[in-house]
Design an enzyme around this catalytic site. Structure first.
Site, short mmCIF file in Angstrom:
data_model
loop_
_atom_site.label_atom_id
_atom_site.label_comp_id
_atom_site.label_asym_id
_atom_site.label_seq_id
_atom_site.Cartn_x
_atom_site.Cartn_y
_atom_site.Cartn_z
CG ASP A 1 -66.07 80.22 22.39
OD1 ASP A 1 -65.23 80.17 21.49
OD2 ASP A 1 -67.28 79.72 22.20
CG ASP A 2 -60.68 79.56 20.28
OD1 ASP A 2 -59.83 78.82 20.71
OD2 ASP A 2 -60.38 79.80 19.09
CG ASP B 1 -66.34 76.71 16.17
OD1 ASP B 1 -66.87 76.55 14.88
OD2 ASP B 1 -66.02 77.91 16.88
CG MET B 2 -65.91 72.27 10.57
SD MET B 2 -64.00 71.92 10.32
CE MET B 2 -64.39 70.65 8.69
CG ASP C 1 -69.31 83.02 14.21
OD1 ASP C 1 -69.93 82.58 15.10
OD2 ASP C 1 -68.41 83.00 13.55
C1 GLA Z 1 -66.12 80.45 15.69
C2 GLA Z 1 -67.24 80.42 16.23
C3 GLA Z 1 -67.49 81.22 17.24
C4 GLA Z 1 -66.15 81.17 18.29
C5 GLA Z 1 -64.91 81.20 17.59
C6 GLA Z 1 -63.80 80.86 18.59
O1 GLA Z 1 -65.84 81.56 14.90
O2 GLA Z 1 -68.30 80.73 15.25
O3 GLA Z 1 -68.58 81.12 17.97
O4 GLA Z 1 -66.40 80.03 18.83
O5 GLA Z 1 -64.90 80.66 16.47
O6 GLA Z 1 -62.71 80.78 17.71
#
Ligand code: GLA
Length: 767
Positions: free
Chosen positions: A363-364, A475-476, A537
């Site tokens: 992920d991020d 993502d956004m 989330d």
């Molecule tokens: C958003 C997404 C999460 C995760 C974070 C990462 O909140 O919904 O699932 O990927 O960004 O910054």
């Protein structure tokens, strides 16, 4: 043939529905019927009767017909200023500077396939039939094409409108909806999916009273109000009653208005939100609205949902993953947030692999200076400290473990603290004379600019092609602010879809999951590109019952990202059983969002067994015929999914009453004469959850705070009583009386020992 045009009548037929309208003597299109399938024949009984003189009304042309009043007619389309005072699907400043316009029949044609859209995504209807009725303003050469595409098998009619200006002077569009539909009032209940971040898609129902009800968003499709909407007769249930469903293939600012007018007609219009919308059309130019989809079912809300599920799976979602079972993924976000190194990722992947995961998602935090959410967004250079062997090195190591590799991106946004922003501050959406408003410390990039789109496409594709990536999470994380006008928002969307087309159409092998701070962009426009969307989330399963349950009204289960995370839950502090977290996520595109090392050894063993079970029911859960089953109890939620040979039933009790009785498990849709076996999936019970009640089960006393109990809890579990039966479909459908639950009167090994938030999962197999 699904489209028949005879005399002045237009008839669209799907397997179970008929949509009928006709040309009036003045050339307007009068709606006759949309609903259950009716045979061809005399339509006099369907015509709106208006022969008596009106008390107070504006008559369209009194000299010709003193009983013809547009306000009192069910219409397919309408204009402004000629006596129809309801919500107009079009508001346009005509060449004479006036908003008065009057669209009447000009011509029509029937085509095979859906006419190609130029700017927006559309459903795939190569073999479907389309009717195009062209209307022309009574004075100026300004045209509106009403386009209807008929999806026979799915019982869906796609509708959209295209406005074309052939006048010498420009016209200015202020509002242009994709469709307008007039139905007779039947005391409808309007259902929308409303909510907020981490509380997406909650079902909100309200009776329709005189006046208008608006479901809209002024940014992208958003957590607050999903573009989908349903209209159900008052006594409709999941299984019976007339229900209409509406949705848009659009991820932007949308509006659907349901208006009960004074003549007892309900008008539904939907499309791009007219909020701040101004669009100039010069001579020869046209504007196309997003595609809207309409369905009707007399088989209750499940009937509507099943029509939409089939439609989305067959006509919206595409690519190699369209109908493929989704891999079980492990996503590192909640395990690591921004703190990770290559080795910790490989350890996490290894643990996930041991549990049965098939795809590892990073992920991020893998690029630039992205160690918090205040920096790095916009940059694509891999962080060498975190990933010394780059993404390629990591991807290959993941592949060597027998897992696929997936990656997170957020390409539409930029942090001020990024190389991209330092180089191109003008690429962010902001007004030159105002301080910009940030969302999650970031600005949105201006996707109406060619160079911005190119930057994103080049950088994302470079990464996709340089390492073994088989999954992307896009993502956004903010809404749009500081924009010019509504037309800009629409152009942004056109730019966004172009970027997705360029990146993903040539890479159909990639499984693509959309995300916008969870379910902030859960819509059919997005699903034309991403096969699934991160639903929220919030991974608390009790919240997810509402979120996934709400989404299931309009979207199939295969499109909903659903993960098992740790409890107590991040957002709610609710402590739910692992079996419940698993069972609810099983009705989704399943994954884990945790670090397995935070589980006890016995929890890991149980989770591994659950994932093994999941592989045997995944196809049914994701692609089977899905229904919500009414239990007569607000605190008991039941869902089922069914393929030819297998039915999976989920039953969750959020609050258990004292003195529980026999529970009745209702099962639907089996063949009465066939034989079936029902087996409940094992439900592990972890002993620490019982506290002093352990005295009911154990011969010795163990204090609830003792080290011994903690030690026992790490390695030992009990299994809840497991129901198994063999019977005919008819007998199962008569209701299965489940074993009793613990009520404090003693223990039996044939009782259920679960309390609030407990789940039961049953697999019914045809012999
Ligand atoms: C958003 C997404 C999460 C995760 C974070 C990462 O909140 O919904 O699932 O990927 O960004 O910054």
């Amino acid at each position: 043939m699904s489209i028949t045009v005879s005399e002045s009548r237009f008839r669209l037929d799907t397997a179970d529905t008929t949509y009928l309208f006709q040309k009036t003597a003045f050339g307007h299109l009068e709606s006759l019927h949309y609903g259950r399938k009716i045979p061809e024949g005399d339509v006099e009984s369907l015509r709106y009767k208006h022969e008596i003189p009106f008390g107070s009304a504006v008559l369209y042309d009194e000299s010709k017909d003193a009983s013809y009043c547009l306000d009192e007619l069910p219409l397919e389309w309408s204009g402004v200023g000629k006596g129809d005072f309801r919500t107009a699907p079009i508001e346009i400043r005509m060449p004479d500077g006036s908003f008065t316009c009057d669209f009447v029949y000009d011509s029509h044609r029937v085509e095979t396939g859906a006419p190609k859209m130029q700017t927006l995504p559309q459903s795939t209807g190569e073999e479907a039939e389309s009717l195009i009725v062209t209307l022309k303003d009574a004075v100026f050469p300004v045209y509106v094409d009403l386009i209807y595409t008929v999806y026979e098998k799915e019982n869906v009619i796609a509708r959209r409108a295209v406005v074309r200006n052939e006048a010498e002077e420009s016209v200015l569009l202020n509002q242009i909806m994709s469709y307008s539909l007039d139905l007779m009032d039947r005391s409808y209940t309007v259902t929308t999916l409303s909510g907020a971040w981490i509380r997406e898609a909650h079902v909100v129902e309200r009776p329709l009273r005189a006046g208008a009800l608006v479901n809209e968003s002024t940014s992208h499709s958003q957590h607050g109000n999903n573009p989908a909407l349903a209209l159900a007769v008052q006594d409709a249930t999941e299984e019976s009653g007339d229900v209409y469903g509406f949705n848009l293939l659009y991820s932007g600012n949308h509006r659907t208005t349901v208006e009960l007018g004074q003549a007892g007609i309900v008008r539904i219009t939907g499309g791009v939100n007219p909020h701040c919308f101004l669009w100039e059309l010069k001579k020869g130019e046209s504007f196309e609205t997003p595609e809207a989809v309409l369905t009707y079912s007399c088989r209750g809300k499940n009937g509507m949902s099943q029509n939409f599920h089939a439609f989305v799976q067959n006509r919206v979602v595409r690519g190699d993953w369209q109908k493929k079972e989704r891999p079980i993924l492990i996503n590192n976000w909640e395990a690591n947030f921004f703190q990770f190194r290559q080795n910790s990722l490989l350890r996490l992947a290894q643990q996930g692999k041991k549990l049965g995961c098939e795809l590892f998602v990073l992920d991020d935090g893998w690029f630039g200076a992205r160690n918090t959410d205040t920096a790095g967004l916009g940059d694509y250079t891999v962080n060498p400290k975190k990933l010394p062997n780059g993404l390629d090195g990591l991807g290959k190591r993941i592949n060597e473990k027998g897992m696929q590799f997936g990656l997170w991106f957020e390409p539409e946004n930029v942090n001020d603290d990024s190389d991209l922003y330092r180089a191109h501050p003008d690429w962010a959406i902001q007004r030159p004379n105002r301080k910009p408003s940030l969302g999650r410390h970031q600005k949105l990039l201006d996707l109406t600019k060619r160079e911005v789109r190119d930057y994103i496409v080049e950088n994302v594709t470079k990464i996709l092609d340089s390492c073994p990536i088989s999954y992307v999470k896009w993502d956004m994380n903010r809404k749009v602010s500081d924009f010019l006008d509504g037309a800009f928002l629409h152009r942004y969307l056109i730019g966004y879809y172009e970027v997705l087309t360029r990146i993903f159409r040539p890479r159909q092998q990639i499984l693509f999951e959309g995300c916008a701070s969870g379910g902030g962009r859960f819509d059919l426009g997005q699903l034309c590109f991403s096969q699934q969307i991160w639903s929220s989330d919030d991974t608390d399963p009790i919240e997810r019952l509402k979120i996934q349950g709400g989404l299931s009204l309009f979207y199939p289960i295969s499109t909903m990202g659903a993960h098992v995370s740790l409890a107590p839950h991040q957002q709610t502090l609710r402590n739910t059983p692992l079996s419940t977290r698993f069972a609810v996520a099983a009705f989704g595109a399943f994954g884990l969002e945790l670090d397995p090392k935070d589980l006890t050894p016995i929890e890991r063993k149980s989770l591994r067994a659950m994932l093994e079970t999941y592989r045997t029911i995944r196809k049914t859960c994701q692609f089977g015929k899905f229904s919500r089953v009414e239990t007569g109890n607000d605190y008991t939620v039941q869902w089922q999914a069914q393929t030819e040979k297998q039915t999976v039933v989920l039953r969750v009790k959020t609050i258990v009453p004292a003195a529980q009785k026999n529970d009745l498990l209702e099962v639907k849709g089996l063949s009465p004469e066939k034989m079936y076996t029902l087996e409940q999936v094992s439900t592990p019970l972890f002993v620490s959850g019982f506290g002093t009640l352990l005295k009911h089960i154990l011969p010795v006393t163990i204090r609830s705070y003792s080290h011994l109990l903690l030690a026992v809890n790490k390695y030992l579990k009990m299994d809840d009583y497991k129901e198994t039966y063999r019977a005919s479909g008819a007998q199962f459908m008569a209701g299965i009386r489940l074993h009793r639950s613990f009520i404090g009167t003693g223990y039996s090994d044939k009782m259920h020992m679960q309390g609030d938030d407990s789940a039961m999962l049953f697999i019914i197999t045809e012999e």
